[in-house]
Design a protein around this motif. Structure first.
Motif, short mmCIF file in Angstrom:
data_model
loop_
_atom_site.label_atom_id
_atom_site.label_comp_id
_atom_site.label_asym_id
_atom_site.label_seq_id
_atom_site.Cartn_x
_atom_site.Cartn_y
_atom_site.Cartn_z
N PHE A 77 0.83 -1.28 0.06
CA PHE A 77 -0.10 -0.04 0.24
C PHE A 77 0.85 1.32 -0.04
O PHE A 77 0.54 2.08 -0.71
N LYS A 78 2.04 1.30 0.78
CA LYS A 78 2.82 2.37 0.88
C LYS A 78 3.41 2.73 -0.47
O LYS A 78 3.71 3.80 -0.86
N ALA B 274 0.35 8.37 -3.96
CA ALA B 274 -0.53 9.44 -3.75
C ALA B 274 -1.84 8.67 -4.40
O ALA B 274 -2.76 9.29 -3.94
N LYS B 275 -1.92 7.50 -4.77
CA LYS B 275 -3.24 6.86 -5.23
C LYS B 275 -3.79 6.47 -3.97
O LYS B 275 -5.27 6.45 -4.19
N LEU B 276 -3.29 6.44 -2.75
CA LEU B 276 -4.11 6.04 -1.65
C LEU B 276 -4.03 7.30 -0.43
O LEU B 276 -4.41 7.09 0.47
N ASP B 277 -3.70 8.49 -1.09
CA ASP B 277 -3.73 9.50 -0.38
C ASP B 277 -5.26 10.06 -0.13
O ASP B 277 -6.10 10.01 -0.64
N GLY B 278 -5.56 10.36 1.41
CA GLY B 278 -6.72 10.53 1.86
C GLY B 278 -7.62 9.32 2.08
O GLY B 278 -8.63 9.33 2.78
N VAL C 72 15.76 -1.82 1.90
CA VAL C 72 16.49 -0.59 2.39
C VAL C 72 15.86 0.72 2.61
O VAL C 72 15.92 1.48 3.47
N LYS C 73 14.42 0.57 1.98
CA LYS C 73 13.48 1.85 2.08
C LYS C 73 12.94 1.88 3.41
O LYS C 73 12.37 2.66 4.13
N TYR C 74 12.52 0.47 3.78
CA TYR C 74 11.31 0.20 4.90
C TYR C 74 11.87 -0.42 6.21
O TYR C 74 11.27 -0.32 7.20
N PHE C 75 13.20 -0.67 6.32
CA PHE C 75 13.92 -1.30 7.27
C PHE C 75 15.05 -0.52 7.75
O PHE C 75 15.76 0.42 7.05
N GLU C 76 15.49 -0.60 9.00
CA GLU C 76 16.84 0.08 9.67
C GLU C 76 17.20 -1.24 10.21
O GLU C 76 16.84 -2.17 10.98
N GLN C 77 18.74 -1.04 10.35
CA GLN C 77 19.52 -2.27 10.71
C GLN C 77 19.67 -2.28 12.21
O GLN C 77 20.04 -0.93 12.60
N ASP C 78 19.68 -3.22 12.88
CA ASP C 78 19.90 -3.28 14.31
C ASP C 78 20.72 -4.34 14.60
O ASP C 78 20.41 -5.26 15.04
N LYS D 92 10.63 0.20 9.92
CA LYS D 92 10.44 1.49 10.46
C LYS D 92 8.88 1.81 10.97
O LYS D 92 8.15 1.14 10.33
N GLN D 93 8.82 2.78 11.55
CA GLN D 93 7.56 3.09 12.20
C GLN D 93 6.44 3.25 11.49
O GLN D 93 5.33 2.79 11.70
N PRO D 94 6.61 4.10 10.08
CA PRO D 94 5.53 4.35 9.32
C PRO D 94 4.91 3.05 8.89
O PRO D 94 3.56 2.94 8.69
N ILE D 95 5.43 1.89 8.74
CA ILE D 95 4.88 0.51 8.19
C ILE D 95 4.37 -0.08 9.52
O ILE D 95 3.25 -0.75 9.36
#
Length: 269
Positions: free
Chosen positions: A123-124, A128-132, A170-176, A183-186
Motif C-alpha cells: 500500500f505504501k 499518492a493513489k491512496l492519499d486521503g 533499504v527503504k522500509y527497514f533499519e538495521q539493528d 520503520k515506524q510508518p509501516i
C-alpha cells in the motif's frame, strides 16, 4: 507414546486449534514438544502429558498448542497473491469505495507478521493513489508468542532475505546489529490481535479483503467448512478472500466462488 496419551493430546490440539495430528505425525510431537518438556524440567512427553492433564495446567496446554501450530511465513510469500492484490483486487475496491475512502484488510493466522507487513508495504508503494484513504490492516494469530514477535517487527538476515526485494529492505527497514527492524510508518499500519479462527470472527468487524492462506490445509473437512462460512460472515459482499495455492472452497462450501482468471482469489457467492 501410550495410545491414551496420544488420544488426549491429539484431541486437545484439534479442539483448540483445528490441527489434525495422526499417528504418522508422532515425530512432529517429539520434535516440537521435547524442547518444551526440557524447559519445564520434565524427562519427556509422557511426563509432559501427565502435567497437561492437571486441571491447573491451562498455561501449559496453551504453550503446547502454540508449539504445535505451524508458523511458517515469509515476506511476499508465493508473490502471486500480492500481485493479484495490487493489480486486480485493490484497483477494483478503490473504485467501489471511492465515496468513503476506507478499506479494512485482515491477515488471518498472521504468524510473525510478514504477510501483514507485506500488505502495508504494498500500500505504501502506491503513494499518492491512496492519499486521503483510511487503511486498516488487522493481523491475528492463535499464538501470543508469535504475535509478540510480529509487534516487535524485528527480523533476522535470513528472514528478510526470503522474498523481500532489496529495494524495500533499504527503504522500509533499519538495521539493528544482526537484525532488521521495520520503520515506524509501516509498523503503525498494522494492528495485531490474538484470535482463534475456530471461535468465529464477528467481533473483528467486516473486511473488504481477507488473507487466510495456508491455514485450511491443516484442518479436517468439517473444520474447513466452518471456518470458511465464518469468514463469509465478516467479508463484505463485494470483497475478496485469498487462500493458499493448495487450498480451495470447491467441495467444501457454496458460500464462495472461485474467480477463474485469478487463482487463489475467491468472491462471496
Amino acid at each position: 507414546m501410550a495410545p491414551e496419551d496420544f488420544a488426549f493430546i491429539s484431541g486437545m490440539l484439534k479442539q483448540r486449534s483445528g490441527l489434525i495430528i495422526g499417528p504418522d505425525k508422532l515425530y512432529l510431537l517429539e520434535s516440537r514438544l521435547s524442547p518444551l518438556a526440557r524447559r519445564r524440567g520434565l524427562p519427556g512427553l509422557t511426563e509432559l502429558i501427565a502435567e497437561m492433564r492437571k486441571p491447573s495446567a491451562e498455561e501449559l496446554r496453551r504453550d503446547v498448542t502454540d508449539a504445535m501450530t505451524t508458523n511458517e511465513t515469509s515476506f511476499f510469500r508465493d508473490i502471486k497473491p500480492f500481485e493479484e492484490m495490487r493489480t486486480f483486487a485493490l484497483p477494483d475496491l478503490l473504485a467501489k469505495r471511492a465515496d468513503r475512502r476506507q478499506l479494512r484488510i485482515w491477515s488471518a493466522a498472521a504468524s510473525t507478521g510478514q504477510e501483514a507487513y507485506t500488505l502495508a508495504m504494498l500500500f505504501k508503494e502506491m503513494g499518492a493513489k491512496l492519499d486521503g484513504w483510511r487503511l486498516e490492516i488487522i493481523g491475528t494469530d492463535l499464538s501470543n508468542e508469535v504475535l509478540d514477535k510480529a509487534r516487535a517487527a524485528t527480523y533476522s538476515q535470513f528472514e528478510v532475505q526470503r522474498g523481500l526485494p532489496i529495494t524495500l529492505l533499504v527503504k522500509y527497514f533499519e538495521q539493528d546489529g544482526e537484525h532488521w527492524r521495520l520503520k515506524q510508518p509501516i509498523r503503525s499500519m498494522v494492528n495485531f490481535r490474538q484470535h482463534n479462527l475456530l471461535n468465529g470472527s464477528s467481533s473483528l468487524g467486516t473486511f473488504d479483503v481477507i488473507f487466510c492462506r495456508n491455514v485450511l490445509i491443516y484442518f479436517d473437512q468439517e473444520t474447513k467448512r466452518k471456518v470458511l462460512e465464518d469468514l463469509r460472515k465478516v467479508l463484505a459482499p463485494d470483497g475478496y478472500l485469498f487462500l493458499g495455492g493448495a487450498e480451495t472452497v470447491l467441495g467444501i462450501t457454496d458460500k464462495f466462488r472461485p474467480l477463474p482468471d485469478h487463482r487463489g482469489v475467491y468472491a462471496p457467492a
